[in-house]
Design a protein around this motif. Structure first.
Motif, PDB file in Angstrom:
ATOM      1  N   LYS B  80     -17.893  39.096  19.610  1.00  0.00           N
ATOM      2  CA  LYS B  80     -18.951  38.185  20.015  1.00  0.00           C
ATOM      3  C   LYS B  80     -20.244  38.670  19.412  1.00  0.00           C
ATOM      4  CE  LYS B  80     -18.805  38.193  24.459  1.00  0.00           C
ATOM      5  NZ  LYS B  80     -18.859  37.945  25.901  1.00  0.00           N
ATOM      6  N   LYS B  81     -21.031  37.753  19.019  1.00  0.00           N
ATOM      7  CA  LYS B  81     -22.331  38.173  18.508  1.00  0.00           C
ATOM      8  C   LYS B  81     -23.248  38.415  19.689  1.00  0.00           C
ATOM      9  CE  LYS B  81     -24.785  35.395  16.020  1.00  0.00           C
ATOM     10  NZ  LYS B  81     -25.187  34.649  14.846  1.00  0.00           N
ATOM     11  N   VAL B  82     -23.750  39.597  19.759  1.00  0.00           N
ATOM     12  CA  VAL B  82     -24.568  39.942  20.906  1.00  0.00           C
ATOM     13  C   VAL B  82     -26.026  39.583  20.648  1.00  0.00           C
ATOM     14  CG1 VAL B  82     -25.227  41.781  22.455  1.00  0.00           C
ATOM     15  CG2 VAL B  82     -22.985  41.803  21.387  1.00  0.00           C
ATOM     16  N   CYS B  83     -26.490  39.971  19.501  1.00  0.00           N
ATOM     17  CA  CYS B  83     -27.862  39.591  19.230  1.00  0.00           C
ATOM     18  C   CYS B  83     -28.074  39.425  17.737  1.00  0.00           C
ATOM     19  CB  CYS B  83     -28.853  40.604  19.799  1.00  0.00           C
ATOM     20  SG  CYS B  83     -28.891  42.147  18.908  1.00  0.00           S
ATOM     21  N   ARG B  84     -29.117  38.763  17.435  1.00  0.00           N
ATOM     22  CA  ARG B  84     -29.432  38.469  16.045  1.00  0.00           C
ATOM     23  C   ARG B  84     -30.938  38.597  15.911  1.00  0.00           C
ATOM     24  NH1 ARG B  84     -31.217  34.039  13.209  1.00  0.00           N
ATOM     25  NH2 ARG B  84     -30.309  33.762  11.147  1.00  0.00           N
ATOM     26  N   THR B  85     -31.346  39.515  15.101  1.00  0.00           N
ATOM     27  CA  THR B  85     -32.783  39.705  14.939  1.00  0.00           C
ATOM     28  C   THR B  85     -33.129  39.606  13.469  1.00  0.00           C
ATOM     29  OG1 THR B  85     -32.333  42.054  14.942  1.00  0.00           O
ATOM     30  CG2 THR B  85     -33.255  41.125  16.956  1.00  0.00           C
ATOM     31  N   GLU B  86     -34.214  38.967  13.219  1.00  0.00           N
ATOM     32  CA  GLU B  86     -34.702  38.922  11.855  1.00  0.00           C
ATOM     33  C   GLU B  86     -35.669  40.075  11.679  1.00  0.00           C
ATOM     34  OE1 GLU B  86     -36.383  35.134  11.187  1.00  0.00           O
ATOM     35  OE2 GLU B  86     -34.449  34.113  11.233  1.00  0.00           O
ATOM     36  N   GLU B  87     -35.378  40.877  10.693  1.00  0.00           N
ATOM     37  CA  GLU B  87     -36.263  42.008  10.486  1.00  0.00           C
ATOM     38  C   GLU B  87     -37.579  41.532   9.894  1.00  0.00           C
ATOM     39  OE1 GLU B  87     -34.440  45.187   8.382  1.00  0.00           O
ATOM     40  OE2 GLU B  87     -32.937  45.430   9.951  1.00  0.00           O
ATOM     41  N   GLU B  88     -38.600  42.202  10.279  1.00  0.00           N
ATOM     42  CA  GLU B  88     -39.919  41.835   9.788  1.00  0.00           C
ATOM     43  C   GLU B  88     -39.959  42.010   8.281  1.00  0.00           C
ATOM     44  OE1 GLU B  88     -42.795  40.510  10.877  1.00  0.00           O
ATOM     45  OE2 GLU B  88     -41.554  40.044  12.614  1.00  0.00           O
ATOM     46  N   SER B  89     -40.216  40.927   7.616  1.00  0.00           N
ATOM     47  CA  SER B  89     -40.391  41.070   6.184  1.00  0.00           C
ATOM     48  C   SER B  89     -41.884  40.984   5.903  1.00  0.00           C
ATOM     49  CB  SER B  89     -39.641  39.971   5.449  1.00  0.00           C
ATOM     50  OG  SER B  89     -39.760  38.767   6.144  1.00  0.00           O
ATOM     51  N   PRO B  90     -42.312  41.666   4.872  1.00  0.00           N
ATOM     52  CA  PRO B  90     -43.737  41.655   4.579  1.00  0.00           C
ATOM     53  C   PRO B  90     -44.218  40.239   4.303  1.00  0.00           C
ATOM     54  CG  PRO B  90     -42.482  42.523   2.733  1.00  0.00           C
ATOM     55  CD  PRO B  90     -41.538  42.413   3.886  1.00  0.00           C
ATOM     56  N   CYS B  91     -45.399  39.966   4.746  1.00  0.00           N
ATOM     57  CA  CYS B  91     -45.948  38.626   4.530  1.00  0.00           C
ATOM     58  C   CYS B  91     -46.063  38.357   3.037  1.00  0.00           C
ATOM     59  CB  CYS B  91     -47.323  38.522   5.175  1.00  0.00           C
ATOM     60  SG  CYS B  91     -48.128  36.955   4.817  1.00  0.00           S
ATOM     61  N   PRO B  92     -45.503  37.251   2.593  1.00  0.00           N
ATOM     62  CA  PRO B  92     -45.523  36.990   1.152  1.00  0.00           C
ATOM     63  C   PRO B  92     -46.905  36.646   0.618  1.00  0.00           C
ATOM     64  CG  PRO B  92     -44.531  35.186   2.344  1.00  0.00           C
ATOM     65  CD  PRO B  92     -44.795  36.246   3.345  1.00  0.00           C
ATOM     66  N   PHE B  93     -47.833  36.397   1.504  1.00  0.00           N
ATOM     67  CA  PHE B  93     -49.172  36.054   1.039  1.00  0.00           C
ATOM     68  C   PHE B  93     -50.152  37.115   1.511  1.00  0.00           C
ATOM     69  CE2 PHE B  93     -46.977  32.044   2.149  1.00  0.00           C
ATOM     70  CZ  PHE B  93     -46.737  31.613   0.875  1.00  0.00           C
ATOM     71  N   PRO B  94     -50.328  38.150   0.746  1.00  0.00           N
ATOM     72  CA  PRO B  94     -51.279  39.173   1.166  1.00  0.00           C
ATOM     73  C   PRO B  94     -52.685  38.594   1.165  1.00  0.00           C
ATOM     74  CG  PRO B  94     -50.503  39.593  -1.068  1.00  0.00           C
ATOM     75  CD  PRO B  94     -49.708  38.440  -0.550  1.00  0.00           C
ATOM     76  N   GLY B  95     -53.461  39.066   2.072  1.00  0.00           N
ATOM     77  CA  GLY B  95     -54.840  38.608   2.127  1.00  0.00           C
ATOM     78  C   GLY B  95     -55.019  37.295   2.847  1.00  0.00           C
ATOM     79  N   LEU B  96     -53.995  36.890   3.546  1.00  0.00           N
ATOM     80  CA  LEU B  96     -54.119  35.654   4.296  1.00  0.00           C
ATOM     81  C   LEU B  96     -54.739  35.977   5.658  1.00  0.00           C
ATOM     82  CD1 LEU B  96     -53.220  32.830   3.437  1.00  0.00           C
ATOM     83  CD2 LEU B  96     -51.227  33.134   4.879  1.00  0.00           C
ATOM     84  N   PRO B  97     -55.689  35.207   6.093  1.00  0.00           N
ATOM     85  CA  PRO B  97     -56.246  35.466   7.420  1.00  0.00           C
ATOM     86  C   PRO B  97     -55.183  35.347   8.495  1.00  0.00           C
ATOM     87  CG  PRO B  97     -57.083  33.398   6.493  1.00  0.00           C
ATOM     88  CD  PRO B  97     -56.385  34.123   5.402  1.00  0.00           C
ATOM     89  N   SER B  98     -55.357  36.101   9.553  1.00  0.00           N
ATOM     90  CA  SER B  98     -54.252  36.250  10.502  1.00  0.00           C
ATOM     91  C   SER B  98     -54.033  34.994  11.336  1.00  0.00           C
ATOM     92  CB  SER B  98     -54.538  37.430  11.421  1.00  0.00           C
ATOM     93  OG  SER B  98     -55.795  37.236  12.040  1.00  0.00           O
ATOM     94  N   GLY B  99     -55.028  34.180  11.462  1.00  0.00           N
ATOM     95  CA  GLY B  99     -54.883  33.044  12.376  1.00  0.00           C
ATOM     96  C   GLY B  99     -54.236  31.818  11.776  1.00  0.00           C
ATOM     97  N   VAL B 100     -53.605  31.988  10.619  1.00  0.00           N
ATOM     98  CA  VAL B 100     -53.082  30.814   9.929  1.00  0.00           C
ATOM     99  C   VAL B 100     -51.899  30.236  10.687  1.00  0.00           C
ATOM    100  CG1 VAL B 100     -51.873  30.085   7.863  1.00  0.00           C
ATOM    101  CG2 VAL B 100     -53.909  31.451   7.679  1.00  0.00           C
ATOM    102  N   LEU B 101     -51.852  28.943  10.748  1.00  0.00           N
ATOM    103  CA  LEU B 101     -50.731  28.271  11.413  1.00  0.00           C
ATOM    104  C   LEU B 101     -49.470  28.478  10.603  1.00  0.00           C
ATOM    105  CD1 LEU B 101     -49.532  26.235  13.451  1.00  0.00           C
ATOM    106  CD2 LEU B 101     -50.278  24.436  11.904  1.00  0.00           C
ATOM    107  N   GLU B 102     -48.461  29.052  11.239  1.00  0.00           N
ATOM    108  CA  GLU B 102     -47.198  29.255  10.543  1.00  0.00           C
ATOM    109  C   GLU B 102     -46.141  28.382  11.185  1.00  0.00           C
ATOM    110  OE1 GLU B 102     -45.518  33.120  10.761  1.00  0.00           O
ATOM    111  OE2 GLU B 102     -43.882  32.600   9.401  1.00  0.00           O
TER     112      GLU B 102
END
Lengths: 150, 270
Positions: B80-102
């Protein structure tokens, strides 16, 4: 010729039953009486270094073809195009090329919308059905895989 | 990407799979345990949510197949699959302000829901009811999606470009690492962690100009110029080799139009 425009992105001929019962004869579409034929996408640019990815050819063959172009063919850049379902495969090929080059290759992806035309042909020519066409849109991706200029 | 890590306790046939040459990116298995046959995971009695990537990517896997005798043995596959986590990948857009709607597009997301929300935020008119003053709307939005949601992600971005207009676009591709933990049904302590890489796409749409030298940049109103207009009106260029080797991305469009005359039916019907 009527051209009911279907703005949906679905590839299947979604004929709304309520639509078919509507009184207007021009829009009347009975799914039984029409065959849906998808035309090919419009003319495409084709250079030596353009690769059009599809879902019928074996994945490895398409990957190998790209590798050959970049390594044996002496191209500094190739363009990988994918339409609809093949977008995923195009991205996969591009990323695998980049990975296997140990970072020497760069990717530049562009997206676009492609207008596709479907023909609706009446099954029975004696019936009053007119042949119709429908246009719909599909998404596409164009990935330039290239060695950056030093 | 991670190469196949040391694999212990796996059947030799599984080891010999040409992982790098399948449609799915390589999978590396960390903790050794009997490996369930991939395509039979679907038949699991528990309707544990098997999400997009599994069904999509693994359905295509059987071109390189594990031993068939595993197939009719449900006991072996009691995972059974117990959990599934997406590992943090680096933001592909460096220098993007943090409040951007994703906008995180998933396979099951409805386009009308995504677009209804995103358009309201970008246009800013309706946002006034909730947040108060901000009537100008956001300047930037990012659409991301992975696996089978990639197509939908692109579609969303394309719709928004058409509706809003004058949007600068930056597209980035990368592999995303998904970690899955599978656990045995029979209460055994065997647990298995699978690292899977799925392709993902991130599309930044901005009302403000972006750096045109960045790979993956698309200026506004480059609307489908790649595929449309020019109905064979021009003489076919005799040599279709690149007319000019271009460093800047804007010339990416140029050579294609020159060669439109020659390309006929390269794609099979979809």
């Amino acid at each position: 010729m009527t051209e009911p425009r279907n703005p949906g992105m679905s590839s299947a001929p979604q004929v709304n039953p309520a639509h078919a019962e509507s009184s207007s004869p021009a829009v009347e579409m009975d799914p039984v009486e029409y065959t849906l034929r998808k035309r090919l996408p419009r003319k495409l640019p084709k250079r030596r270094n353009d690769v059009y990815v599809n879902m019928k050819t074996d994945f490895r063959a398409q990957l190998a073809r790209c590798q050959k172009l970049l390594e044996g063919g002496g191209h500094r850049e190739i363009c990988i195009h994918g339409l609809g379902l093949a977008i995923n495969r195009a991205i996969n090929i591009a990323l695998q090329l980049q990975t296997s080059s140990q970072g020497a290759l760069q990717l530049a992806a562009n997206t676009s919308t492609v207008e596709l035309v479907d023909d609706l042909e009446p099954e029975d020519p004696d019936e009053a059905g007119e042949p119709m066409t429908r246009t719909r849109n599909n998404s596409a991706i164009h990935i330039k895989v290239f060695y950056p200029e030093p | 990407m991670k190469g196949p890590a040391p694999l212990r306790g796996l059947s030799p046939l599984f080891l010999s799979l040409p992982l790098n040459h399948t449609d799915t990116p390589p999978v590396s298995i960390c903790e050794a345990a009997p490996v369930p046959y991939v395509s039979s995971w679907r038949t699991e009695p528990t309707s544990q949510s098997i999400t997009e990537d599994e069904l999509g990517l693994q359905g295509r896997r059987p071109s390189c197949r594990p031993p068939p005798q595993l197939q009719p043995m449900p006991k072996r596959e009691g995972f059974k699959k117990v959990c599934r986590t997406e590992e943090e990948s680096p933001c592909p857009f460096p220098g993007l302000p943090s409040g951007v709607l994703e906008m995180r597009v998933k396979e099951g997301s409805k386009i009308r829901n995504l677009m209804g929300f995103a358009m309201a935020r970008m246009q800013g008119e309706k946002a006034g009811s909730g947040e108060g003053a901000s009537s100008a709307g956001l300047r930037q939005v990012v659409f991301t999606g992975s696996g089978r949601a990639v197509t939908k992600t692109i579609t969303c971005a394309e719709i928004m470009k058409r509706k809003v207009g004058c949007l600068h676009q930056l597209t980035k591709l990368q592999y995303k690492v998904v970690k899955e933990v599978w656990e045995s049904d029979q209460g055994g302590a065997s647990e298995m962690t699978v690292h899977r890489t799925v392709p993902s796409i991130s599309i930044l749409l901005s009302k403000d100009p972006l750096d045109p030298r960045e790979p993956g940049y698309q200026p506004p109103e480059a609307l489908s110029a790649l595929w449309e207009d020019k109905d064979g009106a021009e003489p076919a260029a005799p040599t279709c080799k690149r007319p000019h080797v271009a460093a800047s991305h804007s010339s990416f469009l140029q050579p294609k139009r020159l060669c439109l005359g020659e390309g006929v039916s390269v794609l099979p019907p979809h």
